[in-house]
Every structure is written in structure tokens, then in C-alpha cells.
Design an enzyme around this catalytic site. Structure first.
Site, PDB file in Angstrom:
ATOM      1  N   HIS A   1       0.853  -1.188   0.000  1.00  0.00           N
ATOM      2  CA  HIS A   1       0.000   0.000   0.000  1.00  0.00           C
ATOM      3  C   HIS A   1       0.878   1.223   0.000  1.00  0.00           C
ATOM      4  O   HIS A   1       1.931   1.235   0.639  1.00  0.00           O
ATOM      5  CB  HIS A   1      -0.901   0.002   1.248  1.00  0.00           C
TER       6      HIS A   1
ATOM      7  N   ASP B   1      -7.794  -5.456   0.200  1.00  0.00           N
ATOM      8  CA  ASP B   1      -8.313  -6.374  -0.808  1.00  0.00           C
ATOM      9  C   ASP B   1      -7.971  -7.836  -0.545  1.00  0.00           C
ATOM     10  O   ASP B   1      -8.481  -8.721  -1.212  1.00  0.00           O
ATOM     11  CB  ASP B   1      -7.781  -5.982  -2.195  1.00  0.00           C
TER      12      ASP B   1
END
Ligand code: ACO
Length: 378
Positions: free
Chosen positions: A261, A315
Site C-alpha cells: 500500500h 483487498d
């Protein structure tokens, strides 16, 4: 004019001042209007959280009831939108269907009274209410079935699952789905939110704002990663194959979906909650072999990439939750959009309050004074 260094991906460059959400990527903290997501996931509902994000404060009992009622009343989609969706190819991706339908909704509400609070409220309600209906309708119509009408006696999330599966959902599944929406509703200046704000800054209508953000969310580096996580777990197929799979991808400089991320350098706090939710579902409805593969993958990736701050993102576990609810893989990202629409609308409203059109600059690295070569000499 001050000359700034070019930063690919605009990393670290503020694109707005915002009081909507806050991330501490080192400590793994995410807050919506100052409230930690763990608390909202445990105590709030999606619609209450949406209200908080858009209007800045938790609603009173009466305000929440009124908002829920308005959303309930606007869940139905116009038959012309339904007919338009019937013409979409059944092989088309549901995100494309959603983007087209959200944009088409704007054709029916072309008045742009952007500074009128009633217009803002009406658009917010309409978009939050109809997007789930559009997603469910496309899912049924691409299988050749008629869409199912929303049921007024069901709450927001239960109604979506009902429209999707044509049967009333299990109460735990509906509750968990609602928490998933809370976890996906907002996340500071990510790609789709940036896209929404850029579109908003031109003073176009909120339907165009949402349609452009849906288009941005669909990519595999953003919301589309949740689909690819399931495909990856299926491809791996067994716990034993995890290590060789990870090693091969890393050797070939390929990304592992659901990891990493831009902001978080620890495990995404949303992934921690989603993993707990997945376990609750497995306890009630039976385990999933892909969960064992996912856990082993998390261990191996931490071992190999933990030093770079690469851990599971939102996710990684969301797909396992949706899979257990019987939701098809290519609806995972549209479901992300069902949640995120409220975040985009909060940014739309914030952008309008102090608007200046986005017009960044560029570092030109092309040629100058190039003579035109006539066609017959090329
Ligand atoms: N697998 C393997 N290595 C990775 C991964 C990954 N998933 N993510 C980052 N890295 C490595 C990169 O190879 C790079 O290594 P290097 O410095 O040795 O070259 C380093 O970590 C930094 O990676 P970048 O790609 O530069 O990080 P960036 O901030 O640009 O990208 C992103 C963030 C897009 C999320 C990235 O981690 C990624 O592609 N992840 C996989 C896709 C994914 O899961 N996306 C969903 C994100 S959450 C969301 O959008 C809702």
C-alpha cells in the site's frame, strides 16, 4: 513560479485539505471524521457512517431515521435505466456497466444546482440508494433473469443481498456485509477519490463525479485487486504451492495481489477486521481451503517483504468474505463502489465548499521547433 520536483504518482504531494478521513500508515490507524474504524465497524451501520462522512457529524436518532427512509424510498431504478442495462453485453464487466449506468442517471437529473443543500442531499440519497440496485440488476439480467425489485422491509445491506440472490439473506451475513461497506467507504486521497475531486472541481454534476471515480476504481492496482486475489489463490491451489508461487513472482518482479500500500507500512487495519469477519463466516457456514492458502501466503510474504513494509491490504481478505456469501468474483469491485460512493460524495461536497479547478503542471521532456515532414516524405 516555484519549480517543484516531479514525483511519479504524486507520492507525498497533498492534493486537498480534508477533514473527512485520516490514515496513519506507520501505526495502522484509519479514522473517519476522527472516529476509529474499529469502533464504527463494531457499533455503526453503513448508512450512519455515510451520513457521518458526508455531513461531518454523527446523525441524531431523527436525522438517521429520516436519511434511512429517504434512501429506502429511492432504491428503485427507472425502467429506462433498466432497459438500457438490458442492452449491455452479458460478457461486459459489471464495473463498466455500473460506470455507464451511474453516468446515465445524470441524464435524468441534469439540473446542476450545486450550491443548494437540497440538491446535494437529493443527489447523495439517489446515488447511495440506486447504485446497489444497478449492480444487482446487471447481475440478474446478464444471466437472462429479470431484476428483483428492492424490498422496503429490509435494511440497506440485507436488501442488496436479497436483490442479488433473490432470497432473504442470513442475518449474520447481512450484518457482516454491512461492516464490509463501512470498511470500504472512505480512504483519504486514493486514486478514485482524487479522480472524483478533479471531476468535481470542474463543477459538473455528481453523477459524472461518481462515474469517473467508478472508472478509476476498476483498475487492478486499485479496487480491482480484490478479484485478482481470488484468481491468485485459485491458481496457487494448495498450501504447499504458496512458497514456490511467491518466490517465482518475486523473481520475475511481479506484484502479489492484495499486498502493499502506498500509505500503510503495516497490515492494513481493514484487513485485520476483514480477516476476523471471514473467520466468523467460516465458523457458521464451514471453512474455505483458500483461507488456509491465504494465511500461508501472508506468512511467506511477511517473511520475504516485511522489511519493505509490504503486508496484506484491504483487498486481501475481502474477496474471501464475499466468496463465502456466494457473490461472483467480478462483483467484488462493484461492491467496493457501492461503499465508496459515499466517500466520493463526501469529497464532492468538500471540494465544492472551497472549489478551485484542478490544473496541475507537467515537466515537458519532448522536442521543440520540429519541422513538419510532408506525408510523401515520411
Ligand atoms: N508484491 C510484491 N512487491 C511489492 C508489492 C506487491 N504487492 N507492492 C509493492 N512491492 C514492492 C515493489 O516491487 C517495490 O520494490 P522495490 O523498491 O524493490 O522496487 C516497493 O515494494 C514499492 O512498491 P511500489 O509499487 O513503488 O509502491 P506504490 O506505492 O507505487 O504502489 C500499490 C502501491 C499499487 C498498492 C502496490 O503495492 C501494488 O501494486 N500492490 C498490488 C495491487 C493491490 O493489491 N492493490 C490494492 C491496493 S489497496 C486499494 O487500492 C484499495
Amino acid at each position: 513560479m516555484m519549480v517543484c520536483e516531479y514525483k511519479p504518482g504524486l507520492e507525498g504531494i497533498p492534493a486537498a485539505q480534508s477533514s473527512i478521513s485520516y490514515v496513519d500508515g506507520q501505526k495502522g490507524i484509519l479514522e473517519y471524521r476522527g472516529i476509529r474504524i474499529e469502533e464504527l465497524a463494531a457499533k455503526s451501520t453503513f448508512l450512519e457512517t455515510a451520513y457521518l462522512l458526508i455531513w461531518g457529524e454523527l446523525p441524531s436518532k431523527e436525522e438517521l431515521k429520516a436519511f434511512e427512509e429517504e434512501v429506502r424510498l429511492h432504491r428503485r431504478i427507472k425502467y429506462r435505466i433498466r432497459d438500457m442495462m438490458k442492452c449491455f453485453p452479458e460478457s461486459g464487466h459489471p464495473m463498466d456497466a455500473l460506470q455507464a449506468s451511474a453516468a446515465a442517471l445524470g441524464l435524468f437529473y441534469s439540473l446542476r444546482d450545486l450550491h443548494n443543500p437540497a440538491y446535494i442531499r437529493d443527489s447523495v440519497v439517489r446515488l447511495i440508494a440506486t447504485i446497489p440496485t444497478m449492480v444487482a440488476a446487471f447481475q440478474l439480467m446478464r444471466k437472462g433473469n429479470d431484476p428483483v425489485k428492492p424490498r422496503d422491509d429490509l435494511d440497506y445491506s440485507a436488501n442488496f443481498l436479497y436483490m442479488l440472490h433473490e432470497k432473504e439473506p442470513d442475518a449474520l451475513a447481512a450484518k457482516i456485509f454491512d461492516i464490509c461497506l463501512i470498511l470500504h467507504v472512505e480512504h483519504t486521497m486514493n486514486a478514485s477519490t482524487f479522480s472524483a475531486r478533479v471531476t468535481a472541481s470542474t463543477l459538473t454534476d455528481p453523477y459524472a463525479v461518481v462515474a469517473s471515480a467508478v472508472g478509476t476504481l476498476g483498475g487492478p492496482l486499485h479496487g480491482g485487486a480484490n478479484e485478482e486475489v481470488i484468481q491468485m489463490l485459485e491458481e496457487i491451489g494448495s498450501v504447499e504451492n504458496v512458497r514456490p508461487y511467491v518466490e517465482e513472482r518475486l523473481q520475475n518482479k511481479q506484484k502479489l495481489m492484495g499486498f502493499g500500500h502506498r500509505v500503510y507500512k503495516v497490515k492494513d487495519p481493514r484487513a485485520i477486521i476483514l480477516q476476523e469477519l471471514a473467520e466468523q463466516l467460516f465458523d457458521k457456514f464451514g471453512g474455505d481451503k483458500y483461507y488456509e492458502i491465504a494465511q500461508e501466503m501472508e506468512r511467506v510474504v511477511e517473511e520475504k517483504l516485511g522489511h519493505k513494509g509490504i503486508y496484506p491490504n484491504v483487498d486481501f481478505y475481502s474477496g474471501l468474505v464475499y466468496r463465502k456469501m456466494g457473490i461472483p468474483t467480478d462483483l467484488f469491485t462493484p461492491i467496493f463502489a457501492i461503499a465508496r460512493v459515499a466517500g466520493w460524495l463526501a469529497h464532492w461536497k468538500e471540494q465544492l465548499a472551497e472549489n478551485r479547478i484542478f490544473r496541475p503542471t507537467q515537466v515537458y521532456n519532448g522536442k521543440h521547433e520540429v519541422p513538419y515532414t510532408p506525408l510523401d516524405q515520411r
